[in-house]
Scaffold this active site. Structure first.
Site, PDB file in Angstrom:
ATOM      1  N   HIS A 107     -19.581 -29.716 -49.912  1.00  0.00           N
ATOM      2  CA  HIS A 107     -18.593 -28.836 -49.258  1.00  0.00           C
ATOM      3  C   HIS A 107     -19.114 -27.406 -49.152  1.00  0.00           C
ATOM      4  O   HIS A 107     -18.332 -26.460 -49.066  1.00  0.00           O
ATOM      5  CB  HIS A 107     -17.250 -28.830 -49.997  1.00  0.00           C
ATOM      6  CG  HIS A 107     -16.721 -30.183 -50.327  1.00  0.00           C
ATOM      7  ND1 HIS A 107     -15.861 -30.873 -49.506  1.00  0.00           N
ATOM      8  CD2 HIS A 107     -16.974 -30.998 -51.377  1.00  0.00           C
ATOM      9  CE1 HIS A 107     -15.575 -32.042 -50.057  1.00  0.00           C
ATOM     10  NE2 HIS A 107     -16.249 -32.155 -51.189  1.00  0.00           N
ATOM     11  N   SER A 117     -35.135  -7.982 -34.068  1.00  0.00           N
ATOM     12  CA  SER A 117     -34.040  -7.559 -33.195  1.00  0.00           C
ATOM     13  C   SER A 117     -34.492  -6.338 -32.417  1.00  0.00           C
ATOM     14  O   SER A 117     -35.209  -5.481 -32.937  1.00  0.00           O
ATOM     15  CB  SER A 117     -32.814  -7.219 -34.033  1.00  0.00           C
ATOM     16  OG  SER A 117     -31.939  -6.390 -33.289  1.00  0.00           O
ATOM     17  N   LYS A 137     -33.981  -6.437 -38.977  1.00  0.00           N
ATOM     18  CA  LYS A 137     -33.737  -7.864 -38.797  1.00  0.00           C
ATOM     19  C   LYS A 137     -35.005  -8.715 -38.763  1.00  0.00           C
ATOM     20  O   LYS A 137     -36.030  -8.331 -38.237  1.00  0.00           O
ATOM     21  CB  LYS A 137     -32.965  -8.104 -37.490  1.00  0.00           C
ATOM     22  CG  LYS A 137     -31.534  -7.638 -37.521  1.00  0.00           C
ATOM     23  CD  LYS A 137     -30.691  -8.325 -38.579  1.00  0.00           C
ATOM     24  CE  LYS A 137     -30.402  -9.780 -38.266  1.00  0.00           C
ATOM     25  NZ  LYS A 137     -29.450  -9.915 -37.161  1.00  0.00           N
ATOM     26  N   GLU A 151     -33.012 -21.931 -35.353  1.00  0.00           N
ATOM     27  CA  GLU A 151     -31.804 -21.909 -34.521  1.00  0.00           C
ATOM     28  C   GLU A 151     -32.019 -22.658 -33.210  1.00  0.00           C
ATOM     29  O   GLU A 151     -31.131 -23.371 -32.725  1.00  0.00           O
ATOM     30  CB  GLU A 151     -31.404 -20.457 -34.221  1.00  0.00           C
ATOM     31  CG  GLU A 151     -30.877 -19.722 -35.426  1.00  0.00           C
ATOM     32  CD  GLU A 151     -30.696 -18.240 -35.118  1.00  0.00           C
ATOM     33  OE1 GLU A 151     -29.545 -17.811 -35.000  1.00  0.00           O
ATOM     34  OE2 GLU A 151     -31.711 -17.528 -34.996  1.00  0.00           O
TER      35      GLU A 151
END
Ligand code: ARG
Length: 473
Positions: A163, A284, A290, A297
């Site tokens: 979970h 970024s 970043k 992804e």
């Protein structure tokens, strides 16, 4: 390119007076997609022509001209010397027209006892067979990377989640081997589909069979098929192998998306379990700090299109009457894309996994946070004869107490343990991360000894596959 007066006469144009409308020509052409089948198309045509000569349907001289001409066309296409044109519709007509230009009259005999319907089904099965071999090989590369990772991180501990809440610690190697096990099933699925895929359609003709004394078994042997399709209608209408390839690829992409998701999560400041190597991250354009997990992804994102293309293949076949319909031309672009996407995703993951830098100290420290050894305390009581439910309740009360007092389970004294249940003895204080792991030593558990056996078995399985693949090649 138009089909107007300027276009050449169609190979199928005998009964036509007027030229094809330019819009129709552009709309129906598939050459931009199916040119990828040229090797398979030529291999199948060579086998077909060879068979026709053996069966005395064409002369040996015609066969020789056809076979030599096809080989030369294959070399031209491979070298980028071949002109593709929209008014020649698809790869089959391109090659036949080029053959006529090259060898003249004998080219006209190649299409004896065959139709584009059994031809395209044959080409695509051959292509799918090669694609499955390439996928198996790329799967092996990623599985190998996971096995090496498991070996390298044999002692690394990570918090385990259910979970997405802290649950029970495991060895990182155990976690990596779980992903390898899923990919091994993907490989098995591909191998199991081979018997259904590797069946020769050629000889079915347009749909009813052909009225020549052909030898389909010979063609099957020449092209490496295990069997010939035994119903001519099914032979030209069946695209189950396309659906099965999409389905196996979609499941493999789903497996990759689960690995990718964990890389995304684990590389966050919040988890902090893994550092992304610079070579596999992007920055970024506005936020200087970043370092983003774009590779993972994108693998996760690309799983969506492969799943979509599985649905496309099913929808394409749904309610389609027997046998060939032009709808089936739409089977190719998504299939090619699915295979390309899966191969690229497997390759990038096989490169990314070995480059991941795990934070072993943080893994070990966070593995016991969040009361992750509570199950072990309950098991301790159960081993002393306390019913597990009673043990569960007693340890649950201890967890609640620790939470109230902002303490951890390992800070509890023996008196405090005994206040929750009198069956606790001094050795309960010895429960720690290592004893928790070591205790799970039955087959499939996360104990270092069990994981070492699991790793050895996975290595043996992969080595056997590599050897079998080498034998087939
Ligand atoms: N380009 C066609 C396809 O991919 C080849 C078969 C065409 N057959 C026909 N009867 N028009 O399906």
């Amino acid at each position: 390119m138009t089909g107007g007066a300027g276009g050449e006469h169609k190979l199928w144009g005998g009964r036509f007076d007027a030229a094809t409308d330019a819009l129709v020509e552009a709309f129906t052409a598939s050459i931009d997609v199916d040119r990828r089948l040229y090797r398979e198309d030529i291999a199948a045509s060579i086998a077909h022509a060879t068979m026709l000569a053996r069966q005395r349907i064409i002369s040996d001289a015609d066969r020789d001209a056809i076979v030599d001409g096809l080989a030369a066309i294959r070399d031209d296409i491979a070298a980028g010397r071949f002109a593709f044109r929209a008014d020649r519709e698809d790869i089959h007509l391109h090659i036949e027209a080029a053959l006529a230009e090259r060898i003249g009259a004998p080219a006209g005999r190649l299409h004896t006892a065959r139709s584009r319907n059994d031809q395209v089904a044959t080409d695509l099965r051959l292509w799918a067979r090669g694609a499955c071999d390439a996928i198996a090989e790329q799967l092996r590369a990623l599985r190998h990377a996971l096995l090496l990772g498991a070996e390298r991180e044999a002692e690394t501990v990570i918090p385990g989640y259910t979970h997405l809440q802290r649950a029970q610690p495991v060895l990182l190697a155990h976690h990596m081997l779980a992903h390898e096990a899923a990919l091994a099933r993907d490989r098995a699925r591909g191998a199991q589909a081979r018997a259904r895929r590797n069946v020769l359609p050629l000889g079915a003709g347009a749909r009813a069979g052909v009225r020549y004394p052909i030898d389909r078994e010979f063609v099957a042997r020449e092209l490496g098929f295990d069997a010939v399709a035994t119903n001519s209608l099914d032979a030209v209408a069946d695209r189950d192998f396309v659906v099965e390839l999409h389905a196996a690829a979609a499941l493999a992409m789903v497996h990759l998306s689960r690995i990718a998701e964990e890389i995304v999560l684990w590389s966050t400041t919040e988890f902090g379990l893994v550092r992304l190597p610079d070579a596999f991250a992007t920055g970024s354009s506005i936020m200087p700090q970043k370092k983003n997990p774009d590779v993972a992804e994108l693998v996760r994102g690309k799983s969506a299109r492969v799943i979509g293309q599985l649905v496309q293949s099913l929808t394409l076949l749904k309610a389609l009457p027997l046998a060939y319909n032009r709808d089936l031309q739409e089977d190719k672009a998504p299939l090619f894309d699915t295979v390309d996407t899966l191969l690229a995703s497997l390759a990038v993951m096989a490169a990314l996994v070995p480059a991941l830098e795990f934070d072993r100290e943080r893994g070990r420290a966070t593995a016991v946070e969040g009361f992750a050894l509570a199950t072990d305390l309950a098991d301790y009581l159960a081993r002393r004869g306390v019913p597990f439910r009673e043990a569960h309740a007693a340890v649950g009360a201890l967890v609640a107490r620790c939470e109230r007092e902002r303490r951890t389970l390992d800070a509890l004294t023996l008196d405090e343990l005994r206040a929750a249940h009198p069956a606790f003895e001094a050795d309960a204080l010895a429960i720690d991360l290592d004893s928790s792991l070591a205790a799970r030593s039955a087959t499939g558990g996360t104990a270092p000894a069990a994981v070492a056996r699991e790793l050895a078995a996975a290595r043996a399985r992969l080595a056997a596959e590599v050897e079998a693949a080498g034998r087939h090649a």
